[in-house]
Enzyme design. Structure first.
Site, PDB file in Angstrom:
ATOM      1  N   ILE A 179      39.474  64.332  21.324  1.00  0.00           N
ATOM      2  CA  ILE A 179      40.752  65.007  21.562  1.00  0.00           C
ATOM      3  C   ILE A 179      41.634  64.926  20.320  1.00  0.00           C
ATOM      4  O   ILE A 179      42.205  65.923  19.872  1.00  0.00           O
ATOM      5  CB  ILE A 179      41.466  64.392  22.794  1.00  0.00           C
ATOM      6  CG1 ILE A 179      40.617  64.610  24.046  1.00  0.00           C
ATOM      7  CG2 ILE A 179      42.855  64.990  22.966  1.00  0.00           C
ATOM      8  CD1 ILE A 179      41.132  63.925  25.301  1.00  0.00           C
ATOM      9  N   ASP A 216      42.877  55.179  13.409  1.00  0.00           N
ATOM     10  CA  ASP A 216      41.751  54.905  14.303  1.00  0.00           C
ATOM     11  C   ASP A 216      41.159  53.579  13.849  1.00  0.00           C
ATOM     12  O   ASP A 216      41.225  53.241  12.667  1.00  0.00           O
ATOM     13  CB  ASP A 216      40.701  56.034  14.209  1.00  0.00           C
ATOM     14  CG  ASP A 216      39.777  56.063  15.422  1.00  0.00           C
ATOM     15  OD1 ASP A 216      39.854  57.026  16.203  1.00  0.00           O
ATOM     16  OD2 ASP A 216      38.981  55.114  15.596  1.00  0.00           O
ATOM     17  N   ASP A 251      51.732  61.994  30.634  1.00  0.00           N
ATOM     18  CA  ASP A 251      50.840  62.585  31.654  1.00  0.00           C
ATOM     19  C   ASP A 251      50.156  61.507  32.488  1.00  0.00           C
ATOM     20  O   ASP A 251      49.633  61.790  33.558  1.00  0.00           O
ATOM     21  CB  ASP A 251      49.775  63.425  30.929  1.00  0.00           C
ATOM     22  CG  ASP A 251      48.849  64.185  31.869  1.00  0.00           C
ATOM     23  OD1 ASP A 251      49.371  64.862  32.779  1.00  0.00           O
ATOM     24  OD2 ASP A 251      47.625  64.115  31.701  1.00  0.00           O
ATOM     25  N   GLU A 303      49.609  55.182  39.328  1.00  0.00           N
ATOM     26  CA  GLU A 303      49.676  56.588  39.735  1.00  0.00           C
ATOM     27  C   GLU A 303      49.426  56.674  41.235  1.00  0.00           C
ATOM     28  O   GLU A 303      48.633  55.884  41.771  1.00  0.00           O
ATOM     29  CB  GLU A 303      48.621  57.407  38.978  1.00  0.00           C
ATOM     30  CG  GLU A 303      48.903  57.443  37.475  1.00  0.00           C
ATOM     31  CD  GLU A 303      47.850  58.196  36.659  1.00  0.00           C
ATOM     32  OE1 GLU A 303      46.901  58.741  37.257  1.00  0.00           O
ATOM     33  OE2 GLU A 303      47.987  58.223  35.426  1.00  0.00           O
ATOM     34  N   HIS A 315      49.044  63.662  35.547  1.00  0.00           N
ATOM     35  CA  HIS A 315      47.673  63.428  35.060  1.00  0.00           C
ATOM     36  C   HIS A 315      46.829  64.713  35.126  1.00  0.00           C
ATOM     37  O   HIS A 315      45.732  64.734  35.679  1.00  0.00           O
ATOM     38  CB  HIS A 315      46.992  62.308  35.858  1.00  0.00           C
ATOM     39  CG  HIS A 315      45.865  61.670  35.095  1.00  0.00           C
ATOM     40  ND1 HIS A 315      45.529  60.353  35.217  1.00  0.00           N
ATOM     41  CD2 HIS A 315      44.994  62.174  34.182  1.00  0.00           C
ATOM     42  CE1 HIS A 315      44.507  60.067  34.426  1.00  0.00           C
ATOM     43  NE2 HIS A 315      44.160  61.170  33.778  1.00  0.00           N
ATOM     44  N   GLY A 350      46.270  66.554  32.221  1.00  0.00           N
ATOM     45  CA  GLY A 350      45.923  66.907  30.833  1.00  0.00           C
ATOM     46  C   GLY A 350      44.623  67.675  30.733  1.00  0.00           C
ATOM     47  O   GLY A 350      44.505  68.645  29.986  1.00  0.00           O
TER      48      GLY A 350
HETATM   49  P1  NAI Z   1      36.989  59.528  22.267  1.00  0.00           P
HETATM   50  O1  NAI Z   1      36.169  58.364  22.671  1.00  0.00           O
HETATM   51  O2  NAI Z   1      36.320  60.728  21.712  1.00  0.00           O
HETATM   52  O3  NAI Z   1      38.070  59.021  21.172  1.00  0.00           O
HETATM   53  C1  NAI Z   1      38.793  57.836  21.273  1.00  0.00           C
HETATM   54  C2  NAI Z   1      39.130  57.389  19.861  1.00  0.00           C
HETATM   55  O4  NAI Z   1      39.996  56.256  19.940  1.00  0.00           O
HETATM   56  C3  NAI Z   1      37.895  56.949  19.063  1.00  0.00           C
HETATM   57  O5  NAI Z   1      37.890  57.601  17.811  1.00  0.00           O
HETATM   58  C4  NAI Z   1      38.086  55.452  18.918  1.00  0.00           C
HETATM   59  O6  NAI Z   1      37.533  54.931  17.719  1.00  0.00           O
HETATM   60  C5  NAI Z   1      39.606  55.331  18.946  1.00  0.00           C
HETATM   61  N1  NAI Z   1      40.108  54.017  19.288  1.00  0.00           N
HETATM   62  C6  NAI Z   1      39.596  53.132  20.194  1.00  0.00           C
HETATM   63  N2  NAI Z   1      40.347  52.018  20.239  1.00  0.00           N
HETATM   64  C7  NAI Z   1      41.357  52.211  19.348  1.00  0.00           C
HETATM   65  C8  NAI Z   1      42.458  51.411  18.935  1.00  0.00           C
HETATM   66  N3  NAI Z   1      42.675  50.194  19.444  1.00  0.00           N
HETATM   67  N4  NAI Z   1      43.281  51.903  17.983  1.00  0.00           N
HETATM   68  C9  NAI Z   1      43.048  53.147  17.439  1.00  0.00           C
HETATM   69  N5  NAI Z   1      42.029  53.934  17.791  1.00  0.00           N
HETATM   70  C10 NAI Z   1      41.193  53.486  18.734  1.00  0.00           C
HETATM   71  O7  NAI Z   1      37.889  59.883  23.523  1.00  0.00           O
HETATM   72  P2  NAI Z   1      38.597  61.267  23.851  1.00  0.00           P
HETATM   73  O8  NAI Z   1      37.676  62.150  24.596  1.00  0.00           O
HETATM   74  O9  NAI Z   1      39.267  61.781  22.634  1.00  0.00           O
HETATM   75  O10 NAI Z   1      39.688  60.759  24.916  1.00  0.00           O
HETATM   76  C11 NAI Z   1      40.795  59.952  24.526  1.00  0.00           C
HETATM   77  C12 NAI Z   1      41.549  59.465  25.745  1.00  0.00           C
HETATM   78  O11 NAI Z   1      42.044  60.556  26.513  1.00  0.00           O
HETATM   79  C13 NAI Z   1      40.720  58.617  26.717  1.00  0.00           C
HETATM   80  O12 NAI Z   1      41.518  57.530  27.139  1.00  0.00           O
HETATM   81  C14 NAI Z   1      40.518  59.509  27.890  1.00  0.00           C
HETATM   82  O13 NAI Z   1      40.359  58.770  29.067  1.00  0.00           O
HETATM   83  C15 NAI Z   1      41.826  60.296  27.894  1.00  0.00           C
HETATM   84  N6  NAI Z   1      41.752  61.568  28.604  1.00  0.00           N
HETATM   85  C16 NAI Z   1      42.822  61.934  29.391  1.00  0.00           C
HETATM   86  C17 NAI Z   1      42.801  63.130  30.091  1.00  0.00           C
HETATM   87  C18 NAI Z   1      43.972  63.536  30.922  1.00  0.00           C
HETATM   88  O14 NAI Z   1      43.786  64.251  31.914  1.00  0.00           O
HETATM   89  N7  NAI Z   1      45.174  63.183  30.574  1.00  0.00           N
HETATM   90  C19 NAI Z   1      41.633  64.012  30.066  1.00  0.00           C
HETATM   91  C20 NAI Z   1      40.597  63.585  29.131  1.00  0.00           C
HETATM   92  C21 NAI Z   1      40.669  62.393  28.455  1.00  0.00           C
END
Ligand code: NAI
Length: 401
Positions: free
Chosen positions: A153, A172, A255, A260, A284, A286
């Site tokens: 994302i 990151d 979001d 929740e 929620h 997103g």
């Molecule tokens: P992803 O796994 O592709 O990316 C997460 C990134 O965060 C990775 O690059 C990782 O290295 C980094 N990361 C992990 N711990 C970290 C830290 N302590 N400090 C800095 N960076 C760190 O995940 P994606 O698909 O991008 O999703 C991100 C978040 O969005 C997840 O928590 C997911 O659950 C949430 N999400 C929320 C949605 C909603 O409806 N609001 C829908 C889809 C995802």
């Protein structure tokens, strides 16, 4: 053999179309089933498609003798007893990145909303108040966006934000290849200090639990805005509310919340952010779009068909991800086994006793599980799979057609 799939919880139509096109028999149901109903319905079913409401408990999985795979047509897999699925050699598939774009688009639109005070202007109009003013309203062009968590994302947002004319910096824990002119900074603090907007896209881990609290918010630029569309545990909401009331932050878009409501439709949402100016709150949603649902339907059904017909495990959460191109003349077996010393020599002994000439093979392990795909140029697959199934270390072996 005809594979049978039961799709529960009104899964997107595309899943049925995709599976049927792959010669798989599909049964559809609108709702979820209770544990005992489910156990009864899974007899003779090779894969079940569920969303978040169906509980695939250890008892259900254990009782489902014919089950080869579970398709989670959603992001999370908490509703599935993954240990039992793995123990029984049942592959679990989901679609974690199918809603990446949906989240990214919402974030970008909310950055504009926050810059222009749109939530407040709209609320005023609905109660008859016309408040025309440029005060505090700004373009986003030229402003700095800080992305925390540059994964699927995060980097998608980075691309779109640059076409908006924003400068993009990110943090990151892993060193990431920046897209376009996006720039990785050395610390979280540096991103907080430099950004006009900070948007969070990290997973829920011990490390990210309350990673943005009073100290971190204090490091943000005066007048900056915070967006959280990741997980509710990442931000300390009372600290955010204080910073908004004190005027240190100009706004927020949230979001996801630490607590929740359990039901999708409910009137009991409680938050310190309620009633504050320039705060966009969403329930929620997103990743909740029709396109994301369609993507999920396509991705998980494709993964199931691929698993049945080619033994590929791309998109599995509990099996090692393995693919082997299908060759029409080859006879293929798959073998799910315990990852213990000596297991390969047992498998190889069976192959050599069957005088199988191996034309291709791929093996990968993940934790306690090993997964093998093997092609022969003679029709020995049934014989080899039967003999492998007699081994204590083999969870399930089958000839793939
Ligand atoms: P992803 O796994 O592709 O990316 C997460 C990134 O965060 C990775 O690059 C990782 O290295 C980094 N990361 C992990 N711990 C970290 C830290 N302590 N400090 C800095 N960076 C760190 O995940 P994606 O698909 O991008 O999703 C991100 C978040 O969005 C997840 O928590 C997911 O659950 C949430 N999400 C929320 C949605 C909603 O409806 N609001 C829908 C889809 C995802």
């Amino acid at each position: 053999m005809t594979f049978r799939v039961l799709l529960l919880e009104s899964i997107h139509e595309l899943a049925r179309i995709n599976l049927a096109a792959a010669g798989i028999e599909v049964e559809l149901m609108d709702g979820a089933l209770t544990e005992s109903e489910l156990a009864a319905r899974l007899k003779g079913v090779h894969a079940v498609g569920i969303r978040s409401k169906t509980q695939m408990t250890a008892a259900v999985i254990e009782a489902a003798d014919d089950l080869m795979a579970i398709g989670a047509f959603c992001i999370g897999t908490n509703q599935i007893d993954l240990d039992m699925a793995t123990e029984r050699g049942v592959a679990v598939f989901n679609a974690p990145f199918s809603n990446t774009r949906s989240v990214a688009e919402l974030v970008l639109s909310e950055i504009v909303m926050l810059s222009r005070g749109l939530a407040d202007r709209s609320r005023e109009m609905h109660v008859g108040q016309w408040r025309k003013s440029a005060k505090g309203a700004r373009e986003v062009r030229g402003k700095t966006l800080g992305i925390i968590g540059y994964g699927h994302i995060g980097h998608q947002i980075g691309i779109i934000a640059e076409s908006f004319g924003m400068r993009v910096v990110f943090h990151d824990i892993v060193s990431k290849l920046p897209i376009g002119n996006n720039t990785q900074l050395t610390s979280l603090e540096a991103v907080l200090r430099e950004s006009d907007f900070v948007t969070l896209h990290v997973p829920a881990t011990d490390q990210t639990h309350e990673m943005i609290g009073a100290n971190e918010i204090a490091q943000m630029k005066p007048g900056a805005a915070l967006l959280n569309l990741s997980r509710g545990t990442v931000v300390v909401i009372p600290a955010l509310a204080e910073a908004l009331k004190a005027g240190h932050l100009s706004g927020a878009a949230i979001d996801v919340f630490p607590v929740e409501p359990k039901k999708n439709i409910s009137d009991d949402f409680v938050s310190e952010l309620r009633g504050l100016d320039n705060v966009v709150m969403t329930p929620h949603i997103g990743g909740s779009t029709m396109e994301a649902q369609e993507n999920i339907g396509r991705e998980v059904s494709t993964a199931l068909a691929n698993y049945f017909h080619a033994g590929g495990t791309t998109g599995s959460v509990n099996f090692p991800e393995v693919e082997l191109p299908k060759v029409a003349s080859a006879h293929r077996i798959t073998n799910v086994h315990q990852n213990v010393p000596g297991v390969l020599s047992e498998l190889n002994r069976i192959v050599s006793e069957a005088e199988g000439n191996v034309t291709a093979q791929v093996l990968a392990t993940q934790g306690k599980l090993g997964y093998l795909l093997m092609d022969f140029d003679q029709a020995v697959a049934d014989d080899v799979a039967d003999k492998m199934n007699a081994l204590d270390t083999t969870l399930v072996a089958r000839a793939v057609r």
